[in-house]
Scaffold this motif. Structure first.
Motif, mmCIF file in Angstrom:
data_model
loop_
_atom_site.group_PDB
_atom_site.id
_atom_site.type_symbol
_atom_site.label_atom_id
_atom_site.label_comp_id
_atom_site.label_asym_id
_atom_site.label_seq_id
_atom_site.Cartn_x
_atom_site.Cartn_y
_atom_site.Cartn_z
ATOM 1 N N GLY A 71 29.191 11.245 37.145
ATOM 2 C CA GLY A 71 28.308 10.002 36.998
ATOM 3 C C GLY A 71 27.330 9.783 38.099
ATOM 4 O O GLY A 71 26.163 9.768 38.197
ATOM 5 N N ILE A 72 27.981 9.303 39.524
ATOM 6 C CA ILE A 72 27.089 8.911 40.315
ATOM 7 C C ILE A 72 26.708 10.186 41.094
ATOM 8 O O ILE A 72 25.296 10.314 41.627
ATOM 9 N N LEU A 73 27.636 11.271 40.953
ATOM 10 C CA LEU A 73 27.308 12.489 41.716
ATOM 11 C C LEU A 73 25.916 12.834 40.790
ATOM 12 O O LEU A 73 24.431 13.579 41.364
ATOM 13 N N ARG A 74 25.553 12.979 38.841
ATOM 14 C CA ARG A 74 24.108 12.658 38.532
ATOM 15 C C ARG A 74 22.874 11.468 38.539
ATOM 16 O O ARG A 74 22.312 11.231 38.070
ATOM 17 N N GLY A 75 24.035 10.714 40.010
ATOM 18 C CA GLY A 75 23.187 9.667 40.662
ATOM 19 C C GLY A 75 22.787 8.770 38.743
ATOM 20 O O GLY A 75 21.781 7.764 39.040
ATOM 21 N N ASP A 76 23.870 9.118 38.287
ATOM 22 C CA ASP A 76 24.286 7.720 37.414
ATOM 23 C C ASP A 76 25.096 6.275 37.446
ATOM 24 O O ASP A 76 26.165 7.049 37.427
ATOM 25 N N ARG A 85 23.480 -2.912 30.135
ATOM 26 C CA ARG A 85 22.969 -2.245 30.497
ATOM 27 C C ARG A 85 23.201 -2.135 32.039
ATOM 28 O O ARG A 85 24.242 -1.820 32.399
ATOM 29 N N PRO A 86 22.634 -0.273 32.022
ATOM 30 C CA PRO A 86 22.692 0.072 33.209
ATOM 31 C C PRO A 86 22.680 -0.380 34.776
ATOM 32 O O PRO A 86 21.742 -1.425 34.943
ATOM 33 N N VAL A 87 23.580 -0.004 35.098
ATOM 34 C CA VAL A 87 24.075 -0.633 36.869
ATOM 35 C C VAL A 87 22.353 -0.693 37.389
ATOM 36 O O VAL A 87 22.305 -1.383 38.725
ATOM 37 N N LEU A 88 22.635 0.343 37.589
ATOM 38 C CA LEU A 88 20.959 0.893 38.214
ATOM 39 C C LEU A 88 20.248 -0.117 38.267
ATOM 40 O O LEU A 88 19.428 -0.017 39.232
ATOM 41 N N GLU A 89 19.744 -0.649 36.716
ATOM 42 C CA GLU A 89 18.441 -0.932 36.564
ATOM 43 C C GLU A 89 18.803 -2.894 36.673
ATOM 44 O O GLU A 89 18.327 -3.313 37.474
ATOM 45 N N LEU A 90 20.607 -3.020 36.951
ATOM 46 C CA LEU A 90 20.626 -4.532 36.789
ATOM 47 C C LEU A 90 20.757 -4.509 38.088
ATOM 48 O O LEU A 90 19.782 -5.748 39.189
ATOM 49 N N LEU A 286 29.009 -1.817 46.196
ATOM 50 C CA LEU A 286 30.102 -1.301 47.715
ATOM 51 C C LEU A 286 29.583 -0.262 47.776
ATOM 52 O O LEU A 286 29.540 -0.141 49.480
ATOM 53 N N ILE A 287 29.139 0.865 47.296
ATOM 54 C CA ILE A 287 29.392 2.114 48.367
ATOM 55 C C ILE A 287 27.966 1.759 48.393
ATOM 56 O O ILE A 287 27.563 2.833 49.955
ATOM 57 N N LEU A 288 26.960 1.468 47.851
ATOM 58 C CA LEU A 288 25.435 1.344 48.203
ATOM 59 C C LEU A 288 25.533 0.323 49.496
ATOM 60 O O LEU A 288 24.668 1.283 50.139
ATOM 61 N N THR A 289 26.063 -0.527 49.543
ATOM 62 C CA THR A 289 25.885 -1.890 50.963
ATOM 63 C C THR A 289 26.794 -0.433 52.284
ATOM 64 O O THR A 289 26.246 -0.719 53.188
#
Lengths: 313, 533
Positions: A71-76, A85-90, A286-289
């Protein structure tokens, strides 16, 4: 230089992958069942089992990991266990308040902290230096929530000058956005101002005692030229380092300020997610941070070349 | 170019106007502040009442959706969307006719088909709903406004179950209610007195509810969750402020009008502020209790459980759970303090100050041999955490070998599922609560089950009690159920399914300018009827 940047970018990805795996395992090994938390304290075992099944929490760990990693590799970044709800949206919704607060805090901290540090070094041992040293000790030692509550009481409840809490998105106007951020920015900045001022003072004192500064003074250079053209540039590397570190700390350290001033930012999102064992949110943030942390360090490293021509990559 | 003073003034005014423009435009489209009520409520993450039984999801649903029947202040079901209803002579067929003029927020009329789909979806999840579905042979549409529920056998509490579901029976559009009960409905389109404003959703910060101008309230005055749902303001802004001190500061500064659950240590500040008021709206409150593990020693022995009943000094526990005695009361009935079934059968064990000597004697009779008693201390819940500390101390004083396990609620939920002995990660006692009014529903409140492995955590077992509980669903009248409640309670306090610690009532805090708040025997607060001076 380009090869250096590329190498650092690749290492950033490696760091993010390692953080991702570590966080994934750590969260799964930590006690706490998100299904039970979602179901609430009155839930039956049957209700909890149903939610576990629905969320895929009964799948073996490797299956869950592969599912998440692809999912992460697909940007999800996945779906929040708790809200569905989608984490990206949150995360996107919470990014603006945190970035706004962090950037304003950094601007204020650098402007005031560096100025205080220069002033204290320039008047080393004098009244101004002692005053600024005392201020630094105060700013560094008083917890942000104490400062926050004091500011709220005085400026919001007593004087009615500023709002107690909340955040106005920048899209609703710069005025409301700024007004809501004044108190949290001041509260959060005090510690960083103290830190940056201390480092700037020490660094400036070291440079001011160099022979070339004495030569500059002997040649009749003005105080302004000595401080800002000669001393500050040479004292810049350690100052830049602490500014970079401060900014990185800030991204992860705004939780208390966001709580006290009720700012719906990333910090509160993560705290709620930890309480709810909302794995996808915790993992993603945490990954983004960690990625952001590495990138900030890279930016600082590159900025060294601007103030010290001897540094080359 | 020369920068003159006039040029600077012009530039300043232009910049000021530009900066203020978005707020000015927003202000022109926002309701008047006097017609907007701002309320500090818990964070809202799940919007579908079938996916969460949390108070916040229920309160959201109360605002957005309407329901067939609702409980009044005396916990008696009253028709809400239903205009007329009748029961067949054999008491097996109920016919419901909807009120005129009901419509969803998207303008479509509410039909019998919407109601049937909503009941069927609810019946997959809610305890009471499942019971209805088990006993139903058919739910059929008669016409656009009328439907029937045909039962296999009489179910005296059908209306109570429809009105008092643990999950709110929200009437949704057929296309929403047709979705699986495990999938969240996110459209938030109901036929309730408020429209959910999707454009103003700010997760973690605020949610906005606008008055539904097309809603036709019942003619009766609002009472409990029943009666006319008259919305007297244009907008309700649901604010999320997690820090209690900040919420109070916002209330004092007039940035909010209402705080649902102010912290007890802030009550004196609220009462000393001339603009603020504490008010008990939830007249039922919640009852804290001790639940013991029936499967493991020492509480697999009834004498050990009876020892706990005699040991507990409710006044002492209430002092640590609710420091303000005005909002704390002992509770001795299995059926709580506020339900119509509350009674005093077999409550001779209750004694002010507790009876540690009797407890010690009962423990000896139980053959207690120093087995470790593991008590959960849920640290992120102050009242339960304090009670656990006091309980550990009280038990140690009578010679019980206590281990106190301090942990978060998340960790607690994992260990609580372990049915094994303490040495293998099991447990002996946990402290929790349930809304007092729920104790009037022994069919839907799983705390009141005593069917062993199928029972709620602690797994109490009493066949005698269960036989009585089975009669509840067919008891047709209040009087019959009251008599049955006495019998059930008599047995319950003999086998000690749990031990009560006391009832805590949580007042709300609000600005005095906010009036018309409805008292409800429930922890779920309705947003209609209120207004600002």
């Amino acid at each position: 230089m380009a090869i250096y940047i590329l190498r650092r970018m690749v290492s950033t990805i490696a760091v993010m992958v390692m953080v991702g795996m570590f966080v994934f395992l750590l969260l799964r090994l930590a006690p706490g069942d998100p299904a039970a938390i979602i179901a609430g304290k009155s839930a039956t075992a049957e209700m909890i089992a149903g939610i576990r099944e629905q969320l895929g929490l009964n799948d073996p760990l490797p299956v869950q990991f592969v599912h998440w990693a692809f999912g992460i590799l697909r940007g999800d970044l996945g779906i929040s266990i708790f809200s569905g709800r989608p984490v990206l949206e949150l995360i996107s919704q919470r990014l603006e308040p945190t970035l706004s607060l962090s950037i304003l805090t950094m601007i204020l901290s650098v402007l005031v902290g560096v100025s205080f540090g220069i002033l204290a070094a320039w008047r080393s041992g004098g009244f101004v230096d002692r005053l600024l040293t005392a201020f630094s000790a105060f700013g560094y030692s008083v917890p942000v929530f104490v400062i926050g509550y004091f500011l709220i009481y005085f400026f919001a409840i007593r004087m009615h000058w500023l709002p107690v809490q909340g955040y106005a998105p920048i899209g609703e106007g710069l005025g409301p956005w700024f007004v809501h951020l004044v108190l949290p920015t001041v509260a959060l900045s005090l510690g960083f101002i103290a830190f940056i001022a201390r480092v700037t003072r020490a660094s400036m004192l070291e440079v001011l005692s160099e022979d070339y500064m004495r030569t500059a003074a002997a040649k009749g250079a003005s105080s302004y030229a000595m401080l800002f053209h000669h001393a500050l540039k040479n004292a810049g590397v350690p100052i830049l380092t602490v500014i970079g570190l401060s900014f990185a700390w800030l991204i992860g350290g705004v939780v208390l300020t966001e709580t006290v001033f009720n700012i719906p930012g990333i910090g509160r999102l993560v705290v709620d997610a930890i309480n709810n064992r909302d794995y996808p949110i915790i993992q993603s943030v945490l990954i983004l941070t960690s990625g952001l942390y590495v990138l900030i360090n890279l930016t600082v490293d590159l900025a060294y070349t601007l103030i010290d021509p001897r540094i080359r990559y | 170019m020369t920068i003159t003073r006039r040029y600077l003034m012009k530039a300043g005014m232009a910049a000021g106007t530009a900066l203020a423009m978005p707020s000015i435009l927003r202000a022109q489209t926002s309701p008047d502040a006097a017609r907007t009520v701002r309320m500090v409520m818990p964070d809202l993450t799940i919007f579908d009442p079938l996916l969460s039984i949390s108070d916040q999801t229920y309160m959201h649903s109360l605002a957005v959706y309407d329901t067939l029947f609702a409980l009044d202040a005396k916990l008696v079901p009253q028709p809400q969307m239903v205009g007329k209803w009748e029961i067949s002579e054999d008491k097996k067929t109920y016919t419901f006719e909807l009120r005129d003029g009901l419509q969803f927020h998207d303008g479509t009329p509410v039909t019998a088909a919407d109601c049937i789909a909503s009941i069927r979806r609810w019946g997959q999840v809610d305890g009471g709903g499942k019971l209805i579905m088990e006993r139903t042979s058919d739910i059929a549409k008669r016409d656009e406004k009328t439907f029937t529920i045909a039962l296999k056998e009489p179910l005296g509490i059908l209306l109570d179950l429809l009105a008092a579901g643990t999950n709110f029976l929200s009437i949704m559009r057929e296309k929403d209610a047709g979705r699986p009960a495990t999938e969240q409905v996110t459209s938030n389109i109901g036929s309730g007195p408020f429209r959910f404003n999707e454009n103003l959703v700010r997760p973690g910060a605020s949610f906005t509810y606008d008055r539904n101008e097309k809603y036709i309230p019942r003619q009766e005055p609002a009472e409990g969750l029943a009666g006319g749902k008259v919305v007297k303001v244009d907008r309700v802004e649901w604010q999320v402020i997690t820090d209690q001190q900040t919420a109070l500061a916002a209330l004092q500064a007039g940035e909010t009008d209402f705080v649902l659950s102010p912290a007890p240590d802030l009550y004196p500040v609220i009462e000393n502020d001339p603009n603020l008021e504490l008010q008990v709206l939830n007249t039922s409150g919640s009852d804290l209790y001790i639940r013991m593990n029936f499967l493991q020693p020492p509480f697999n022995n009834v004498k050990a459980r009876q020892a706990m009943l005699h040991l507990i000094d409710q006044e002492a526990f209430l002092r640590v759970m609710a420091p303000d005695s005005r909002f704390a009361h002992p509770v001795t009935s299995l059926f709580g303090n506020s339900t119509p079934y509350s009674n005093d059968e077999n409550t001779g064990w209750y004694k002010k100050g507790g009876d540690p000597e009797r407890a010690k004697q009962l423990l000896q009779e139980a053959g207690y041999a120093g087995e470790k008693v593991f008590i959960f201390q849920i640290t992120d819940w102050a009242a339960a955490s304090n009670a656990a500390l006091l309980l550990a101390d009280t038990l140690r004083k009578i010679g019980v070998n206590v281990e106190l396990g301090a942990m978060s609620f998340g960790e607690f939920t994992t260990r609580r599922a372990n049915k094994g002995p303490v040495e293998n990660g099991g447990w002996s006692i946990f402290i929790s609560d349930w809304s007092d009014y729920n104790f009037g529903d022994p069919i839907g409140t799983s705390f009141m089950f005593a069917n062993g492995d199928k029972a709620w955590w602690g797994w109490p077992k009493s066949d005698e009690y269960e036989a009585l509980r089975a009669k509840w669903v067919v008891a047709e009248t209040l009087e019959k159920r009251q008599a049955l409640a006495r019998e059930m309670q008599g047995v319950w306090w003999d086998f000690v399914g749990a031990v009560m610690l006391g009832q805590i009532v949580q007042p709300v805090a609000h600005r005095k300018a906010l009036t018309g708040l409805i008292a409800v025997p429930d922890s779920r607060f309705p947003m209609w009827n209120m207004q600002k001076a």
